[in-house]
Write an enzyme that holds these catalytic residues in place. Structure first.
Site, PDB file in Angstrom:
ATOM      1  N   ASP A  27      96.596 -19.104 -40.032  1.00  0.00           N
ATOM      2  CA  ASP A  27      96.975 -17.707 -40.217  1.00  0.00           C
ATOM      3  C   ASP A  27      97.156 -17.352 -41.690  1.00  0.00           C
ATOM      4  O   ASP A  27      96.596 -16.366 -42.179  1.00  0.00           O
ATOM      5  CB  ASP A  27      98.249 -17.391 -39.433  1.00  0.00           C
ATOM      6  CG  ASP A  27      98.084 -17.614 -37.938  1.00  0.00           C
ATOM      7  OD1 ASP A  27      96.932 -17.539 -37.455  1.00  0.00           O
ATOM      8  OD2 ASP A  27      99.088 -17.874 -37.256  1.00  0.00           O
ATOM      9  N   GLU A  79      89.428 -12.578 -15.468  1.00  0.00           N
ATOM     10  CA  GLU A  79      89.725 -12.997 -16.835  1.00  0.00           C
ATOM     11  C   GLU A  79      89.737 -14.512 -17.004  1.00  0.00           C
ATOM     12  O   GLU A  79      89.661 -15.007 -18.140  1.00  0.00           O
ATOM     13  CB  GLU A  79      91.062 -12.408 -17.297  1.00  0.00           C
ATOM     14  CG  GLU A  79      92.302 -12.969 -16.616  1.00  0.00           C
ATOM     15  CD  GLU A  79      92.666 -12.262 -15.315  1.00  0.00           C
ATOM     16  OE1 GLU A  79      93.834 -12.366 -14.905  1.00  0.00           O
ATOM     17  OE2 GLU A  79      91.778 -11.617 -14.706  1.00  0.00           O
ATOM     18  N   CYS A 115      94.410  -8.086  -8.948  1.00  0.00           N
ATOM     19  CA  CYS A 115      95.386  -8.788  -8.118  1.00  0.00           C
ATOM     20  C   CYS A 115      96.558  -7.857  -7.781  1.00  0.00           C
ATOM     21  O   CYS A 115      96.384  -6.892  -7.053  1.00  0.00           O
ATOM     22  CB  CYS A 115      95.836 -10.076  -8.801  1.00  0.00           C
ATOM     23  SG  CYS A 115      96.621 -11.265  -7.662  1.00  0.00           S
ATOM     24  N   TYR A 116      97.756  -8.106  -8.332  1.00  0.00           N
ATOM     25  CA  TYR A 116      98.875  -7.196  -8.067  1.00  0.00           C
ATOM     26  C   TYR A 116      98.518  -5.769  -8.478  1.00  0.00           C
ATOM     27  O   TYR A 116      98.903  -4.803  -7.818  1.00  0.00           O
ATOM     28  CB  TYR A 116     100.124  -7.654  -8.819  1.00  0.00           C
ATOM     29  CG  TYR A 116     101.335  -6.786  -8.553  1.00  0.00           C
ATOM     30  CD1 TYR A 116     102.219  -7.077  -7.512  1.00  0.00           C
ATOM     31  CD2 TYR A 116     101.592  -5.648  -9.333  1.00  0.00           C
ATOM     32  CE1 TYR A 116     103.321  -6.262  -7.261  1.00  0.00           C
ATOM     33  CE2 TYR A 116     102.688  -4.837  -9.079  1.00  0.00           C
ATOM     34  CZ  TYR A 116     103.551  -5.147  -8.043  1.00  0.00           C
ATOM     35  OH  TYR A 116     104.630  -4.335  -7.789  1.00  0.00           O
ATOM     36  N   LYS A 166      94.927 -15.428 -31.843  1.00  0.00           N
ATOM     37  CA  LYS A 166      94.587 -16.591 -32.656  1.00  0.00           C
ATOM     38  C   LYS A 166      93.082 -16.842 -32.688  1.00  0.00           C
ATOM     39  O   LYS A 166      92.523 -17.177 -33.739  1.00  0.00           O
ATOM     40  CB  LYS A 166      95.319 -17.835 -32.125  1.00  0.00           C
ATOM     41  CG  LYS A 166      95.056 -19.089 -32.928  1.00  0.00           C
ATOM     42  CD  LYS A 166      95.706 -19.004 -34.301  1.00  0.00           C
ATOM     43  CE  LYS A 166      96.929 -19.858 -34.365  1.00  0.00           C
ATOM     44  NZ  LYS A 166      97.605 -19.864 -35.654  1.00  0.00           N
ATOM     45  N   GLY A 175     100.594  -9.920 -11.283  1.00  0.00           N
ATOM     46  CA  GLY A 175     102.034 -10.098 -11.481  1.00  0.00           C
ATOM     47  C   GLY A 175     102.644 -10.876 -10.340  1.00  0.00           C
ATOM     48  O   GLY A 175     102.033 -11.048  -9.279  1.00  0.00           O
ATOM     49  N   HIS A 214      90.766 -12.865 -10.075  1.00  0.00           N
ATOM     50  CA  HIS A 214      91.024 -12.752 -11.515  1.00  0.00           C
ATOM     51  C   HIS A 214      89.732 -12.944 -12.313  1.00  0.00           C
ATOM     52  O   HIS A 214      89.280 -14.074 -12.504  1.00  0.00           O
ATOM     53  CB  HIS A 214      92.059 -13.796 -11.942  1.00  0.00           C
ATOM     54  CG  HIS A 214      93.434 -13.517 -11.453  1.00  0.00           C
ATOM     55  ND1 HIS A 214      94.344 -12.780 -12.180  1.00  0.00           N
ATOM     56  CD2 HIS A 214      94.054 -13.851 -10.292  1.00  0.00           C
ATOM     57  CE1 HIS A 214      95.472 -12.676 -11.492  1.00  0.00           C
ATOM     58  NE2 HIS A 214      95.327 -13.322 -10.342  1.00  0.00           N
TER      59      HIS A 214
END
Length: 529
Positions: free
Chosen positions: A243, A187, A90-91, A385, A63, A185
């Protein structure tokens, strides 16, 4: 595929608490890719505590705030009393450390970008992972940092798992309590072993299995749709986009003849797109599709309008008007299907409350009138998605349909700058088709994230044969991006651009000049309008 294997693919779940990071949705996508269901809540959203009671683990996002300031986001008490593994990123790591009695300070040297961490101690989290070794034979990991503060004193019971020259506590743990913190991070793709680190946390530490797969998701959705609608009739607005196409395939599998799709062909689609939609769904899949040819209606409504926002509003409102008119003809319809996906839900919630919250809350992003008196069925509302695309592959939809680039809701209406006319749309359709055809033919289509052609409301002098002609200009646009929040213009080969330009000018009467857009986002947007 008639049903799921009756396993509850939601029974193992991870809670992700959002502290405002731009990467929070990326964390969730990585968790899902590994095969574990998860949901995102704002760190202070009350329902998160209830979700935590059934979670197998909790991840705290990064964050933009600083734990060194007053009244900044903190770690709720239930995170530590839930008795499940916790991973702070992180945060999230700094907030955990502070909550547990450690100290966090503003760093004199910030770390943004690539870094190499040295693994100091064996752990379940890192196992035998390494990208390299140093001269002392210690494991090195290539990671992505983005922080100004750092932990300067560990809470009681914690040990150092990894360090950098600037951050002594780049990874920490209390393995007895299964609490872990990463200053970097995992991710993002720049952290090379990030997926393996998250996999270790989810599967080895949290004890989850990887049951969140496309096949299981499809079976689960089909079962739930059958239970939800029973024997009643469902209508779906089929646009031909990813979609709505996946929703159509799922509903057809689930309820067959109880589904009617309404395809409003507004004359602002890509070349042959209307025919392709009918070919795929009506002819090959046996789906009942009502095709409403409304090109004249849309073009007359757009006559004289050149403001981009007004064009969008007119196109959207007219679509709803036509859809509603057709839907009312289906007397036994009780359900309206929509292609709402998880980011729609998160963003809609954030716009309303400022917080991401539980996906089960009511959500309608279709803009359809309340007096339609139809109940909503939204089969994709739990999915990102990329998960929708994998589902489309699982259901056997054409690869080109499922993996094609994004196309704006108003279609060519916002790729024709200024007033929309049939002449402009016909020219643009053909020019865009040539560009996309050559991208596919040169194996470049999947190397760019989005590519299209824009019609400019100007004319330029050209020389055709022995004469001068005053004809239209089109611009080619191709970008590379991960999240569509920022983008780099695609550095396509000059020879390729030369070929596309020559084909467009030679094959389409009315175009004398082709430009290539080399603007990034920011400052430009991806679309021109």
């Amino acid at each position: 595929m008639s049903s799921s294997n009756n396993a509850d693919i939601h029974s193992q779940r991870i809670l992700i608490l959002d502290y405002g990071s731009q990467y929070t949705q990326l964390i969730a996508r990585r968790v899902r890719e590994i095969g574990v269901y998860c949901e995102i809540f704002s760190w202070d959203f009350p329902d998160a505590e209830n979700f935590a009671k059934t979670a197998q683990g909790i991840i705290l996002s990064g964050g933009p705030e600083s734990t060194t300031k007053q009244d900044t986001p903190h770690v709720p008490d239930y995170v530590l009393t839930a008795d499940v593994p916790v991973l702070g990123i992180c945060y999230g790591m700094q907030a955990l450390a502070k909550k547990l009695g450690g100290e966090v300070s503003e760093s004199s040297q910030r770390e943004f970008g690539f870094a190499q961490v040295t693994v100091k101690r064996a752990s379940k989290l890192f196992s035998d992972l390494q990208d390299d070794k140093n001269e002392d034979n210690q494991q090195l990991l290539d990671v992505w940092m983005s922080h100004g503060d750092k932990v300067t004193l560990l809470p009681e019971g914690f040990v150092t798992l990894a360090s950098t020259g600037n951050a002594k506590y780049a990874a920490i743990a209390n393995e007895g309590k299964n609490i872990y913190g990463l200053q970097f991070h995992p991710e993002v793709t720049h952290t090379k072993k990030g997926e393996e680190i998250l996999r270790s946390f989810l599967l080895d530490i949290c004890g989850c299995d990887a049951s969140w797969t496309a096949g299981n998701i499809a079976g689960d959705i089909i079962d739930r749709v059958r239970s939800q609608v029973g024997t009643e009739h469902v209508i779906l607005g089929l646009s031909g986009g990813v979609d709505s196409s996946v929703v159509a395939a799922l509903l057809h599998e689930a309820i067959g003849e109880q589904l009617t799709c309404i395809f409003v062909d507004n004359g602002l689609l890509r070349l042959h797109e209307g025919d392709q939609v009918m070919e795929t769904f009506a002819k090959h899949m046996g789906v009942k599709v009502i095709r409403v040819k409304a090109e004249d209606h849309f073009l007359s409504t757009l006559n004289g309008i050149d403001d981009p926002e007004l064009k969008r509003k007119k196109i959207g409102n007219l679509f709803i008007e036509i859809f509603e008119k057709e839907a009312r003809k289906i007397k036994d319809a009780r359900w309206l299907a929509q292609g709402t996906i998880y980011p729609d839900v998160i963003e809609s919630a954030a716009a309303t409350t400022g917080k991401a919250h539980l996906i089960k809350s009511h959500h309608n992003v279709g803009g359809l009138p309340d007096d339609m008196e139809l109940s909503l069925v939204e089969p994709l509302r739990e999915l990102f998605k990329d998960e929708v695309r994998r589902l489309g592959d699982e259901l056997g939809l054409p690869y080109e349909m499922i993996h094609r680039h994004p196309f704006p809701g108003p279609g060519l209406g916002v790729r024709i700058l200024g007033e929309v006319k049939k002449e402009y749309a016909d020219i643009l359709r053909r020019a865009d088709h040539i560009f996309i055809e050559e991208l596919r033919g040169h194996d470049l289509y999947n190397q760019v994230s989005q590519a299209f052609t824009v019609f400019l409301p100007v004319k330029s002098v050209g020389v055709m044969g022995d004469g001068r002609k005053y004809q239209y200009v089109v611009a080619l646009r191709a970008v590379e991006t991960i999240d569509f929040m920022t983008a780099r213009w695609a550095h396509l080969p000059y020879d390729f651009l030369d070929l596309v330009s020559r084909r467009i000018i030679n094959e389409i009467n009315g175009i004398s000049r082709v430009a290539y857009d080399i603007s990034g986002k920011p400052p430009a947007t991806i679309e021109w309008e």
